[in-house]
Design a protein around this motif. Structure first.
Motif, PDB file in Angstrom:
ATOM      1  N   ARG A  74       6.470  -3.881  -0.620  1.00 20.26           N
ATOM      2  CA  ARG A  74       6.402  -2.429  -0.677  1.00 20.26           C
ATOM      3  C   ARG A  74       7.264  -2.019  -1.856  1.00 20.26           C
ATOM      4  O   ARG A  74       8.389  -2.500  -2.027  1.00 20.26           O
ATOM      5  CB  ARG A  74       6.840  -1.779   0.637  1.00 20.26           C
ATOM      6  N   TRP A  76       8.459   1.182  -4.676  1.00 20.90           N
ATOM      7  CA  TRP A  76       8.566   2.575  -5.098  1.00 20.90           C
ATOM      8  C   TRP A  76       8.971   2.546  -6.562  1.00 20.90           C
ATOM      9  O   TRP A  76       9.877   1.809  -6.956  1.00 20.90           O
ATOM     10  CB  TRP A  76       9.620   3.307  -4.270  1.00 20.90           C
ATOM     11  N   LEU A  94      -4.107  -2.733  -2.101  1.00 23.67           N
ATOM     12  CA  LEU A  94      -3.076  -1.725  -2.348  1.00 23.67           C
ATOM     13  C   LEU A  94      -3.274  -0.574  -1.376  1.00 23.67           C
ATOM     14  O   LEU A  94      -4.378  -0.035  -1.258  1.00 23.67           O
ATOM     15  CB  LEU A  94      -3.185  -1.183  -3.780  1.00 23.67           C
ATOM     16  N   GLN A  96      -1.779   3.164  -0.720  1.00 26.60           N
ATOM     17  CA  GLN A  96      -0.926   4.210  -1.275  1.00 26.60           C
ATOM     18  C   GLN A  96      -0.125   4.859  -0.156  1.00 26.60           C
ATOM     19  O   GLN A  96      -0.683   5.310   0.849  1.00 26.60           O
ATOM     20  CB  GLN A  96      -1.780   5.252  -1.994  1.00 26.60           C
ATOM     21  N   THR A 101      -1.631   7.747  -7.574  1.00 29.80           N
ATOM     22  CA  THR A 101      -1.770   6.700  -8.590  1.00 29.80           C
ATOM     23  C   THR A 101      -3.216   6.639  -9.045  1.00 29.80           C
ATOM     24  O   THR A 101      -4.132   6.656  -8.219  1.00 29.80           O
ATOM     25  CB  THR A 101      -1.357   5.322  -8.026  1.00 29.80           C
ATOM     26  N   LEU A 115      -5.722   7.426  -6.251  1.00 30.34           N
ATOM     27  CA  LEU A 115      -5.265   6.974  -4.942  1.00 30.34           C
ATOM     28  C   LEU A 115      -4.242   7.977  -4.428  1.00 30.34           C
ATOM     29  O   LEU A 115      -3.155   8.114  -4.992  1.00 30.34           O
ATOM     30  CB  LEU A 115      -4.620   5.586  -5.035  1.00 30.34           C
ATOM     31  N   LEU A 120      -6.711   3.401  -0.114  1.00 30.47           N
ATOM     32  CA  LEU A 120      -6.456   2.003  -0.445  1.00 30.47           C
ATOM     33  C   LEU A 120      -7.435   1.534  -1.508  1.00 30.47           C
ATOM     34  O   LEU A 120      -8.527   2.085  -1.671  1.00 30.47           O
ATOM     35  CB  LEU A 120      -6.508   1.115   0.802  1.00 30.47           C
ATOM     36  N   SER A 137       5.766   7.087  -7.162  1.00 26.32           N
ATOM     37  CA  SER A 137       4.759   6.686  -6.178  1.00 26.32           C
ATOM     38  C   SER A 137       5.232   5.443  -5.439  1.00 26.32           C
ATOM     39  O   SER A 137       6.054   4.662  -5.940  1.00 26.32           O
ATOM     40  CB  SER A 137       3.410   6.418  -6.855  1.00 26.32           C
ATOM     41  N   GLN A 139       3.764   2.155  -2.825  1.00 26.39           N
ATOM     42  CA  GLN A 139       2.593   1.418  -2.353  1.00 26.39           C
ATOM     43  C   GLN A 139       3.025   0.227  -1.513  1.00 26.39           C
ATOM     44  O   GLN A 139       4.127  -0.315  -1.696  1.00 26.39           O
ATOM     45  CB  GLN A 139       1.756   0.900  -3.533  1.00 26.39           C
ATOM     46  N   GLU A 141       1.598  -3.628  -0.881  1.00 25.66           N
ATOM     47  CA  GLU A 141       0.707  -4.596  -1.505  1.00 25.66           C
ATOM     48  C   GLU A 141       0.568  -5.814  -0.606  1.00 25.66           C
ATOM     49  O   GLU A 141       1.559  -6.331  -0.103  1.00 25.66           O
ATOM     50  CB  GLU A 141       1.259  -5.041  -2.864  1.00 25.66           C
TER      51      GLU A 141
END
Length: 323
Positions: A74, A76, A94, A96, A101, A115, A120, A137, A139, A141
């Protein structure tokens, strides 16, 4: 600290156990929490993970676990651009979490897709792509091989896909699992890690199956769609039993063997092939997680994955290289 980063329940920092291999390589066994990088250090961190980062005053916070052909993280980051500068040997999902993004799939040279939080993107093996954002942002992953998808679904996702407002329950389960593990002390050298990795792959496959329109083809009855999902759930739960078979699957679902064949044929597959693929995925996960601390023989891996012998396991691994 970014709001999506969840500290340990008592507020104490989470311990980190590192392997002797470099961080950020999908193949190294590492568990690192509380990563904080800025500018050149942040650029270098992304470079180790296959990204070329371009940004002014780039800041990064991350938690990450890596293992052979597997990575969850994860992150930021502040605004900027990330370009994947080499084809990935693993598929990437991914999710969001915060901010917006933009993603562009390099191979198809398509338009940017946005996103938003909750959306996703799925990037199949071999993908190259660009991520850009004008605001901070966050996410989650999941990067892995062995995402067992029906052939028709896999074909529809072969160029990558973005899902806006995917099924919220499946997405929420996956996000909760990843957050819980990253908030824990789990490490790839733990005995239970192969089972966790396989379970997470099943979560990803379930999410993609629910989100992909092909999986909900109106030509198929609602009952058959439900039975197909139930069959895959049973396979993921019982494939490690050597006695489990197509007949046993039909009995558990309370349907006939011919009807079961029809259900899987409508998804371009067979029940037998998916049972073998599930066992191959478990065997590969055990073999990849073996180490000097936790040695594992081929016979052990075959037994734990539900194969009756090593020869059968080797044949399944050859037939299902992406399992």
């Amino acid at each position: 600290m970014p709001s999506f980063v969840q500290p340990h329940r008592d507020g104490s920092p989470l311990p980190s156990r590192r392997s002797t291999t470099p961080d950020g390589v999908v193949g190294a066994r590492t568990a690192v929490r509380g990563v904080a990088r800025r500018n050149a250090d942040a650029v270098a961190w992304f470079a180790e993970r296959g990204y070329q980062a371009t940004a002014r005053d780039l800041q990064l916070f991350a938690d990450e676990i890596t293992a052979p052909e597997f990575r969850i993280a994860r992150t930021w980051r502040t605004s900027g651009r990330l370009e994947s500068h080499r084809p990935r040997g693993t598929a990437l999902l991914l999710i969001q979490i915060e901010g917006t993004t933009r993603i562009r799939f390099t191979r198809t040279n398509g338009a940017d897709a946005a996103l938003e939080a909750g959306d996703l993107a799925y990037l199949p093996t071999g993908s190259t792509f660009t991520l850009s954002s004008d605001i901070p942002s966050a996410q989650i992953e999941v990067e892995t091989t062995g995402i067992a998808l029906p052939p028709l679904v896999a074909s529809s996702l072969s160029e990558g896909a973005v899902f806006h407002a995917p099924p919220p329950s499946a997405r929420a389960v996956l996000v909760e699992v990843v957050n819980t593990v990253l908030n824990s002390t789990m490490h790839p050298n733990d005995h239970g890690f192969p089972a966790f990795r396989l379970a997470l792959r099943h979560h990803v496959a379930s999410l993609l199956l629910d989100a992909t329109p092909t999986a909900a083809d109106p030509a198929r009855s609602g009952r058959e769609a439900v039975l197909y999902r139930l069959a895959r759930d049973v396979i993921s739960r019982r494939a490690i039993d050597p006695a489990f078979s197509v007949t046993a699957l039909a009995l558990e679902l309370r349907i006939s063997a011919p009807y079961l064949r029809r259900i899987f044929a409508s998804h371009g597959s067979t029940a037998r092939a998916e049972i073998r693929a599930a066992r191959a995925a478990m065997a590969r996960s055990h073999l990849q997680s073996a180490s000097s601390r936790h040695p594992l023989t081929l016979t052990d891996a075959a037994r734990l994955a539900g194969f009756r012998d090593v020869t059968t396991m080797r044949a399944a691994l050859r037939d299902h290289p992406e399992a």
